[in-house]
Design a protein around this motif. Structure first.
Motif, PDB file in Angstrom:
ATOM      1  N   ASN A  54      -7.878  25.677 -21.300  1.00 28.98           N
ATOM      2  CA  ASN A  54      -8.486  25.404 -19.991  1.00 28.98           C
ATOM      3  C   ASN A  54      -9.531  24.302 -20.109  1.00 28.98           C
ATOM      4  O   ASN A  54      -9.609  23.427 -19.241  1.00 28.98           O
ATOM      5  CB  ASN A  54      -9.150  26.671 -19.427  1.00 28.98           C
ATOM      6  CG  ASN A  54      -8.150  27.562 -18.729  1.00 28.98           C
ATOM      7  OD1 ASN A  54      -6.986  27.193 -18.592  1.00 28.98           O
ATOM      8  ND2 ASN A  54      -8.585  28.733 -18.301  1.00 28.98           N
ATOM      9  N   TYR A  89      -9.032  21.148 -17.846  1.00 29.56           N
ATOM     10  CA  TYR A  89      -9.926  20.845 -16.726  1.00 29.56           C
ATOM     11  C   TYR A  89     -11.049  19.901 -17.155  1.00 29.56           C
ATOM     12  O   TYR A  89     -12.215  20.119 -16.869  1.00 29.56           O
ATOM     13  CB  TYR A  89     -10.459  22.145 -16.103  1.00 29.56           C
ATOM     14  CG  TYR A  89      -9.309  23.002 -15.630  1.00 29.56           C
ATOM     15  CD1 TYR A  89      -8.561  22.616 -14.515  1.00 29.56           C
ATOM     16  CD2 TYR A  89      -8.926  24.137 -16.330  1.00 29.56           C
ATOM     17  CE1 TYR A  89      -7.465  23.355 -14.102  1.00 29.56           C
ATOM     18  CE2 TYR A  89      -7.833  24.887 -15.923  1.00 29.56           C
ATOM     19  CZ  TYR A  89      -7.104  24.492 -14.810  1.00 29.56           C
ATOM     20  OH  TYR A  89      -6.031  25.211 -14.405  1.00 29.56           O
ATOM     21  N   LEU A 112      -6.876  33.249 -17.041  1.00 29.98           N
ATOM     22  CA  LEU A 112      -8.165  33.939 -17.117  1.00 29.98           C
ATOM     23  C   LEU A 112      -8.046  35.424 -16.775  1.00 29.98           C
ATOM     24  O   LEU A 112      -8.775  36.248 -17.318  1.00 29.98           O
ATOM     25  CB  LEU A 112      -9.193  33.261 -16.206  1.00 29.98           C
ATOM     26  CG  LEU A 112      -9.722  31.908 -16.705  1.00 29.98           C
ATOM     27  CD1 LEU A 112     -10.729  31.320 -15.726  1.00 29.98           C
ATOM     28  CD2 LEU A 112     -10.385  32.061 -18.075  1.00 29.98           C
ATOM     29  N   SER A 114       0.157  25.657 -15.097  1.00 27.30           N
ATOM     30  CA  SER A 114      -1.015  26.143 -14.367  1.00 27.30           C
ATOM     31  C   SER A 114      -0.594  27.135 -13.287  1.00 27.30           C
ATOM     32  O   SER A 114      -0.144  26.759 -12.221  1.00 27.30           O
ATOM     33  CB  SER A 114      -1.741  24.948 -13.754  1.00 27.30           C
ATOM     34  OG  SER A 114      -2.984  25.359 -13.287  1.00 27.30           O
TER      35      SER A 114
HETATM   36  P1  ADP Z   1      -4.591  28.187 -14.743  1.00 25.69           P
HETATM   37  O1  ADP Z   1      -5.346  27.411 -15.728  1.00 25.69           O
HETATM   38  O2  ADP Z   1      -3.215  28.525 -15.158  1.00 25.69           O
HETATM   39  O3  ADP Z   1      -4.660  27.633 -13.358  1.00 25.69           O
HETATM   40  P2  ADP Z   1      -6.544  30.220 -15.223  1.00 25.69           P
HETATM   41  O4  ADP Z   1      -6.524  31.637 -14.820  1.00 25.69           O
HETATM   42  O5  ADP Z   1      -6.637  29.934 -16.663  1.00 25.69           O
HETATM   43  O6  ADP Z   1      -5.266  29.609 -14.596  1.00 25.69           O
HETATM   44  O7  ADP Z   1      -7.720  29.525 -14.478  1.00 25.69           O
HETATM   45  C1  ADP Z   1      -7.916  29.728 -13.116  1.00 25.69           C
HETATM   46  C2  ADP Z   1      -8.629  28.565 -12.482  1.00 25.69           C
HETATM   47  O8  ADP Z   1      -9.953  28.483 -12.956  1.00 25.69           O
HETATM   48  C3  ADP Z   1      -8.010  27.251 -12.850  1.00 25.69           C
HETATM   49  O9  ADP Z   1      -6.959  26.919 -11.968  1.00 25.69           O
HETATM   50  C4  ADP Z   1      -9.172  26.300 -12.694  1.00 25.69           C
HETATM   51  O10 ADP Z   1      -9.312  25.900 -11.371  1.00 25.69           O
HETATM   52  C5  ADP Z   1     -10.372  27.131 -13.065  1.00 25.69           C
HETATM   53  N1  ADP Z   1     -10.788  26.920 -14.472  1.00 25.69           N
HETATM   54  C6  ADP Z   1     -10.454  27.654 -15.565  1.00 25.69           C
HETATM   55  N2  ADP Z   1     -11.047  27.167 -16.671  1.00 25.69           N
HETATM   56  C7  ADP Z   1     -11.807  26.104 -16.285  1.00 25.69           C
HETATM   57  C8  ADP Z   1     -12.669  25.181 -16.964  1.00 25.69           C
HETATM   58  N3  ADP Z   1     -12.887  25.239 -18.270  1.00 25.69           N
HETATM   59  N4  ADP Z   1     -13.268  24.220 -16.220  1.00 25.69           N
HETATM   60  C9  ADP Z   1     -13.067  24.132 -14.910  1.00 25.69           C
HETATM   61  N5  ADP Z   1     -12.258  24.968 -14.196  1.00 25.69           N
HETATM   62  C10 ADP Z   1     -11.637  25.944 -14.874  1.00 25.69           C
END
Ligand code: ADP
Length: 456
Positions: free
Chosen positions: A356, A360, A423, A418
């Motif tokens: 992530n 991101y 998470l 994604s």
């Molecule tokens: P995915 O990455 O598959 O979309 P996640 O459950 O891992 O799903 O993350 C959910 C959301 O949280 C992501 O779509 C993103 O918008 C945000 N996110 C997660 N990690 C980060 C990060 N390190 N920095 C910024 N936004 C994040």
């Protein structure tokens, strides 16, 4: 509900039975005690009247003197005076009394004739002249028995009345007490028949057992409502996520079939299709894992192992992905951290969080980095931290990012893997290991995910 089966009726029947038994026992005891009391009082009166009458009799020099005060009939007692030889000299034998009854200076005798029950008390008095006299007291028990019978009659009349009143009041009280239960059943029925989970059971003012029951049921309905909502959301999110790759596959197939293309172009189409199929497969796999984990079906295999080399290996594998994206992957791993956990699941935490951080990243940042830290806390906790200087997460989204299918940027559907599941998965793994996960982030500055896991 069948009428005769209702608790209301059963309680009333038990209650009525208890009342009837208590009333019968009470009446019987009362009747016996009155009878005993009446007989004690009359015996006492009889003895005393006979004894007192002796004060009015004198016998001197062959002359029997009976005072004018001598009352032949006093307090229901007929008094008779006899000579020693048994000759009646004063008083009149009551009608129907068997006159032949012999005089005897014993206890009270009871004689039963056809019409009456008599209690007799004979007392012999010896005088100075060597002569004696008998005084006999006769008490017809009829009056006392009549009163007793009258009391019994009244009791027989009052008793059924008392039982009827008690049963009726009992029924009314039980009905009143069970009224809220009927209301609960009715509301529960409406909820059931209409599938309307937004309805709640009425709560009465007194915080009694019924209140507690309704409150518990309401909590249960709330949980059901929440889980049905989640289920609906989940299904709609899954369908939505599947729609995009399927649409791409379908469009690509139609395009390939409808036009004459070079081998190169066919290859490109097939690659697109393969890419989307892989993406879909990956999502389905994640979904399966997530649904198993949420259904507690996933078997967590805990064992004690050294997390430090495992984390180092995982970070090394991820570093090429990071460098491809121009992100510096820094790691600070304390040696020999032994932990009792599921190896595969802990690797998943590291991959998801670091991934992530890379995903991101803010492309405009000068020194984009993701830092992984693993250290042992003094209080037997392992801290695993992933920080980045990426796009960051706005405060209002910080809780939501841990929900299934939540993505801050909804337009990211097409890109990579994604799905908004990573998470949610991390959170589940951390909680299964009795740990905690926290997030501190600032938009455009970066994010820090901190996981704390107990060593044991
Ligand atoms: P995915 O990455 O598959 O979309 P996640 O459950 O891992 O799903 O993350 C959910 C959301 O949280 C992501 O779509 C993103 O918008 C945000 N996110 C997660 N990690 C980060 C990060 N390190 N920095 C910024 N936004 C994040």
């Amino acid at each position: 509900m069948k009428k005769f089966n209702s608790i209301k009726n059963r309680v009333t029947i038990y209650y009525a039975m208890v009342i009837i038994v208590i009333s019968l026992v009470f009446s019987l005891m009362l009747s016996l005690s009155i009878e005993k009391q009446v007989s004690l009082v009359t015996e006492d009166t009889l003895i005393k009247t006979v004894q007192n009458s002796l004060d009015d009799i004198d016998y001197e020099n062959q002359i029997i003197e009976i005072d004018n005060d001598f009352d032949s009939y006093s307090q229901g007692v007929t008094l008779l005076v006899y000579t020693e030889s048994g000759q009646l000299i004063k008083g009149k034998t009551p009608k129907d009394f068997p006159a032949y009854t012999p005089l005897s200076s014993s206890e009270i005798q009871e004689i039963e004739t056809e019409q009456h029950i008599w209690h007799i008390y004979d007392l012999y008095q010896n005088y100075d002249n060597g002569q004696g006299l008998w005084v006999r007291g006769i008490y017809a028990m009829d009056d006392a028995l009549h009163s007793l019978a009258a009391i019994r009659h009244v009791m027989l009349l009052i008793l059924p009345l008392l039982i009827v009143v008690a049963v009726f009041t009992g029924f009314k009280i039980t009905k009143k007490a069970f009224e809220p239960v009927s209301e609960i059943a009715e509301t529960a029925n409406t909820i059931n028949s209409g599938y309307d989970l937004s309805k709640r059971l009425p709560l009465n003012n007194s915080e009694d057992e019924i209140y507690q029951l309704s409150e518990t049921i309401n909590k249960m309905i709330s949980r059901l409502e929440e889980s049905f909502k989640n289920e609906k959301q989940f299904t709609s999110d899954v369908s939505h996520e599947l729609k995009t790759p399927l649409a791409v596959i379908s469009a690509e197939c139609e395009y390939a079939l409808s036009s004459d293309m070079s081998t190169e172009e066919y290859k490109e189409s097939l690659e697109t299709i393969l890419g989307q199929t892989k993406r879909t497969t990956s999502m389905v796999q994640q979904l399966l894992q997530i649904s198993r984990s949420f259904n507690k079906e996933q078997y967590v295999e805990k064992e004690i192992f050294n997390l430090s080399p495992l984390a180092e290996g995982t970070i090394a594998e991820l570093s090429s992905l990071a460098s491809d994206k121009g992100v510096q992957l820094i790691s600070d791993i304390e040696d020999d951290i032994y932990i009792n956990a599921d190896e595969t699941l802990l690797v998943r935490i590291i991959i998801n969080l670091v991934n992530n951080g890379i995903k991101y990243m803010d492309s405009s940042k000068e020194n984009p980095y993701v830092k992984f830290t693993l250290k042992k806390d003094s209080n037997q906790l392992v801290t695993l931290e992933v920080s980045d200087n990426g796009i960051g997460i706005a405060e209002e989204n910080m809780d939501k990012v841990f929900q299934k299918f939540y993505k801050v940027d909804k337009s990211r559907t097409g890109s990579g893997e994604s799905f908004g599941l990573g998470l949610a998965m991390v959170k589940w793994i951390v909680e299964t290991h009795n740990g905690t996960i926290s997030l501190s982030s600032q938009l455009k500055e970066g994010s820090i995910f901190t996981v704390k896991l107990p060593i044991e």
